[in-house]
Design a protein around this motif. Structure first.
Motif, PDB file in Angstrom:
ATOM      1  N   GLY A   1       1.122  -1.256  -0.223  1.00  0.00           N
ATOM      2  CA  GLY A   1      -0.262   0.124   0.170  1.00  0.00           C
ATOM      3  C   GLY A   1       0.713   1.870  -0.040  1.00  0.00           C
ATOM      4  O   GLY A   1       0.602   2.806   0.416  1.00  0.00           O
ATOM      5  N   LEU A   2       1.947   1.170  -0.692  1.00  0.00           N
ATOM      6  CA  LEU A   2       3.245   2.373  -0.759  1.00  0.00           C
ATOM      7  C   LEU A   2       2.502   3.253  -2.017  1.00  0.00           C
ATOM      8  O   LEU A   2       2.034   2.871  -3.488  1.00  0.00           O
ATOM      9  N   PRO A   3       2.158   4.227  -1.665  1.00  0.00           N
ATOM     10  CA  PRO A   3       2.455   5.479  -2.694  1.00  0.00           C
ATOM     11  C   PRO A   3       3.476   5.650  -3.712  1.00  0.00           C
ATOM     12  O   PRO A   3       4.877   4.917  -3.153  1.00  0.00           O
ATOM     13  N   PHE A   4       3.343   5.539  -5.377  1.00  0.00           N
ATOM     14  CA  PHE A   4       4.152   6.168  -6.304  1.00  0.00           C
ATOM     15  C   PHE A   4       5.769   7.029  -5.957  1.00  0.00           C
ATOM     16  O   PHE A   4       6.284   6.234  -6.307  1.00  0.00           O
ATOM     17  N   ASP A   5       6.098   8.012  -5.091  1.00  0.00           N
ATOM     18  CA  ASP A   5       6.147   9.094  -4.675  1.00  0.00           C
ATOM     19  C   ASP A   5       7.245   8.804  -3.325  1.00  0.00           C
ATOM     20  O   ASP A   5       7.085   9.300  -3.156  1.00  0.00           O
ATOM     21  N   LEU A  45       5.167   3.361   7.676  1.00  0.00           N
ATOM     22  CA  LEU A  45       3.719   3.653   8.204  1.00  0.00           C
ATOM     23  C   LEU A  45       3.205   4.829   7.444  1.00  0.00           C
ATOM     24  O   LEU A  45       1.807   5.609   7.999  1.00  0.00           O
ATOM     25  N   ASP A  46       4.008   6.044   8.184  1.00  0.00           N
ATOM     26  CA  ASP A  46       3.797   8.024   7.817  1.00  0.00           C
ATOM     27  C   ASP A  46       2.638   7.519   6.217  1.00  0.00           C
ATOM     28  O   ASP A  46       1.885   8.491   6.362  1.00  0.00           O
ATOM     29  N   ALA A  47       3.105   7.079   5.404  1.00  0.00           N
ATOM     30  CA  ALA A  47       2.619   7.245   4.290  1.00  0.00           C
ATOM     31  C   ALA A  47       1.187   6.404   4.118  1.00  0.00           C
ATOM     32  O   ALA A  47       1.087   5.836   2.967  1.00  0.00           O
ATOM     33  N   GLY A  48       0.787   5.107   5.199  1.00  0.00           N
ATOM     34  CA  GLY A  48      -0.434   4.505   5.050  1.00  0.00           C
ATOM     35  C   GLY A  48      -0.066   3.286   4.207  1.00  0.00           C
ATOM     36  O   GLY A  48      -0.718   2.807   4.031  1.00  0.00           O
ATOM     37  N   ALA A  75     -15.578  -5.766   0.640  1.00  0.00           N
ATOM     38  CA  ALA A  75     -15.351  -5.172  -1.334  1.00  0.00           C
ATOM     39  C   ALA A  75     -14.042  -5.398  -1.429  1.00  0.00           C
ATOM     40  O   ALA A  75     -12.530  -6.289  -1.144  1.00  0.00           O
ATOM     41  N   LEU A  76     -13.187  -5.967  -3.235  1.00  0.00           N
ATOM     42  CA  LEU A  76     -12.047  -6.445  -3.307  1.00  0.00           C
ATOM     43  C   LEU A  76     -11.389  -4.956  -4.514  1.00  0.00           C
ATOM     44  O   LEU A  76     -11.608  -5.201  -5.952  1.00  0.00           O
ATOM     45  N   THR A  77     -10.779  -4.064  -3.614  1.00  0.00           N
ATOM     46  CA  THR A  77     -10.603  -3.253  -3.541  1.00  0.00           C
ATOM     47  C   THR A  77      -9.303  -3.244  -3.023  1.00  0.00           C
ATOM     48  O   THR A  77      -9.476  -3.296  -1.853  1.00  0.00           O
ATOM     49  N   PRO A  78      -8.772  -2.537  -3.705  1.00  0.00           N
ATOM     50  CA  PRO A  78      -6.754  -2.199  -2.981  1.00  0.00           C
ATOM     51  C   PRO A  78      -7.156  -1.713  -1.196  1.00  0.00           C
ATOM     52  O   PRO A  78      -6.432  -1.434  -0.580  1.00  0.00           O
ATOM     53  N   GLU A  79      -8.288  -0.081  -1.783  1.00  0.00           N
ATOM     54  CA  GLU A  79      -8.260   0.009  -0.505  1.00  0.00           C
ATOM     55  C   GLU A  79      -8.987  -0.479   0.636  1.00  0.00           C
ATOM     56  O   GLU A  79      -8.479  -1.091   1.719  1.00  0.00           O
ATOM     57  N   ALA A  80      -9.480  -1.256   0.137  1.00  0.00           N
ATOM     58  CA  ALA A  80     -10.713  -1.815   1.374  1.00  0.00           C
ATOM     59  C   ALA A  80     -10.103  -3.320   1.689  1.00  0.00           C
ATOM     60  O   ALA A  80      -9.748  -3.852   2.663  1.00  0.00           O
ATOM     61  N   ALA A  94      -8.456  -3.731   5.847  1.00  0.00           N
ATOM     62  CA  ALA A  94      -8.884  -4.817   6.595  1.00  0.00           C
ATOM     63  C   ALA A  94      -7.281  -5.136   6.926  1.00  0.00           C
ATOM     64  O   ALA A  94      -7.388  -5.964   7.753  1.00  0.00           O
ATOM     65  N   LEU A  95      -6.364  -5.144   6.023  1.00  0.00           N
ATOM     66  CA  LEU A  95      -4.605  -5.547   7.120  1.00  0.00           C
ATOM     67  C   LEU A  95      -4.572  -4.904   8.018  1.00  0.00           C
ATOM     68  O   LEU A  95      -4.044  -5.863   8.606  1.00  0.00           O
ATOM     69  N   LYS A  96      -4.438  -3.750   7.794  1.00  0.00           N
ATOM     70  CA  LYS A  96      -4.145  -3.063   9.324  1.00  0.00           C
ATOM     71  C   LYS A  96      -5.455  -3.399  10.197  1.00  0.00           C
ATOM     72  O   LYS A  96      -4.999  -3.295  11.741  1.00  0.00           O
ATOM     73  N   ARG A  97      -6.325  -3.870   9.579  1.00  0.00           N
ATOM     74  CA  ARG A  97      -7.287  -3.771  11.506  1.00  0.00           C
ATOM     75  C   ARG A  97      -6.782  -5.381  12.029  1.00  0.00           C
ATOM     76  O   ARG A  97      -7.538  -5.452  12.700  1.00  0.00           O
ATOM     77  N   GLY A  98      -6.016  -6.215  10.563  1.00  0.00           N
ATOM     78  CA  GLY A  98      -6.006  -7.659  11.481  1.00  0.00           C
ATOM     79  C   GLY A  98      -6.917  -8.952  10.919  1.00  0.00           C
ATOM     80  O   GLY A  98      -7.314  -9.673  11.241  1.00  0.00           O
ATOM     81  N   ASP A  99      -7.873  -7.815   9.981  1.00  0.00           N
ATOM     82  CA  ASP A  99      -8.858  -8.878   9.609  1.00  0.00           C
ATOM     83  C   ASP A  99      -8.687  -9.876   8.424  1.00  0.00           C
ATOM     84  O   ASP A  99      -8.804  -9.581   7.402  1.00  0.00           O
ATOM     85  N   PHE A 100      -7.696 -10.701   9.158  1.00  0.00           N
ATOM     86  CA  PHE A 100      -7.424 -11.802   8.350  1.00  0.00           C
ATOM     87  C   PHE A 100      -6.378 -12.529   8.946  1.00  0.00           C
ATOM     88  O   PHE A 100      -6.647 -13.389   9.947  1.00  0.00           O
TER      89      PHE A 100
END
Length: 304
Positions: free
Chosen positions: A99-103, A121-124, A209-214, A218-224
């Motif tokens: 989930g890194l930004p391209f920049d 982490l700060d980059a999201g 949802a099957l989107t990168p954002e979703a 979910a990964l950050k929440r530990g939903d896996f």
């Protein structure tokens, strides 16, 4: 802190999506193009993939763009394997960031691994301490990374590289000290003939949802949960018991701090009610299932 049944993903809305979060291509030291890597995982029935090429100067600081390979049934998370500084045994840090930004900027010459992890982490990003056993990390090394989300507890390529596929001991030791991480299992696939590193371990993420954002949220929440074969369908906690339902296996375990455990063994087990009294005053529990072929699935730790 959420109640135990709300810390695991099984009762959440949505469905489970299968994915791999550690993979390499010809953009760094892998054997297949990004397009071919994505096509392989899609053919294998995966729902999502993160291509995490080595973010190093020798490869041109790649953050591989896999968005053209996304379809309504297959999505990708932009990511990289980050490197900076030295660990306690003098190895370069390996830090997984999905989930890194391209920049995202390359590390400076004096940037340490922990500083790089904080910046990711700060980059999201969803940030994981990669394969600690493979690179002989100490507990102090892992803790120095700060509030990363996960520890990579299985790494497929390490099996053929130095027989250190498994980092569960590190995960358990840190849990026992009260540190809270998710447990991530991956292929770290490079698709080179000398390694059997693809389709070894994967992650089931519960999402609406099957989107990168979703998927990232979910990964950050530990939903896996993680697996090398069998599937976990539900885990429910009551005052007296832990109820587990799964695909047919030979063993079902609920483990806690130290040697505390409850278990059931048999042929074709698909459910078990295990007494919480066997776990004593353990501050956390974790479920493991093991099938007849040695395949396993693991939940993240649940804290009380």
């Amino acid at each position: 802190m959420n109640p135990p049944n709300e810390q695991l993903p099984f009762a959440l809305p949505g469905r489970f999506y299968k994915g791999n979060l550690h993979t390499h291509s010809t953009r760094s030291d892998g054997g297949l193009s990004p397009e071919d890597v994505c096509a392989f995982y899609q053919r294998m029935g995966y729902d999502f993939l993160s291509l995490t090429d080595h973010f190093m100067e020798q490869f041109g600081w790649p953050i591989t763009d896999t968005r053209p390979q996304q379809t309504p049934d297959f999505t990708t998370l932009i990511g990289a394997e980050l490197h900076a500084g030295r660990t306690s045994v003098g190895e370069t840090w390996h830090i997984l960031a999905n989930g890194l930004p391209f920049d995202f900027a390359p590390p400076t010459p004096d940037e340490s691994g922990p500083q790089l992890a904080r910046r990711a982490l700060d980059a999201g990003a969803f940030v994981t301490c990669a394969h600690p056993n493979w690179y002989s990390l100490s507990e102090a090394d892992v803790l120095s990374l700060g509030p990363v989300h996960a520890i990579e507890t299985m790494n497929g390529i390490a099996d053929d590289h130095n027989d250190r596929i498994d980092s569960w001991a590190m995960y358990e030791a840190l849990l026992a000290q009260g540190h809270r991480y998710s447990a991530l299992t991956t292929d770290d696939a490079h698709f080179l003939n000398r390694h059997d590193d693809h389709g070894r371990a994967w992650t089931w993420v519960k999402s609406e949802a099957l989107t990168p954002e979703a998927i990232l949220a979910a990964l950050k929440r530990g939903d896996f949960y993680s697996s090398t074969g069998p599937e976990i369908f539900s885990v429910e906690f009551s005052e007296q018991q832990v109820y587990v339902r799964c695909s047919p296996v030979g063993s079902i375990f609920v483990t806690g701090k130290g040697a505390k455990a409850a278990y059931a063994h048999g042929r074709g087990l698909f459910e078990a009610e295990l007494p919480r009294s066997r776990l004593g005053d353990s501050p956390y529990y974790r479920v493991t299932i093991r099938d007849a072929r040695g395949g396993r699935a693991w939940t993240n730790a649940v804290w009380f």
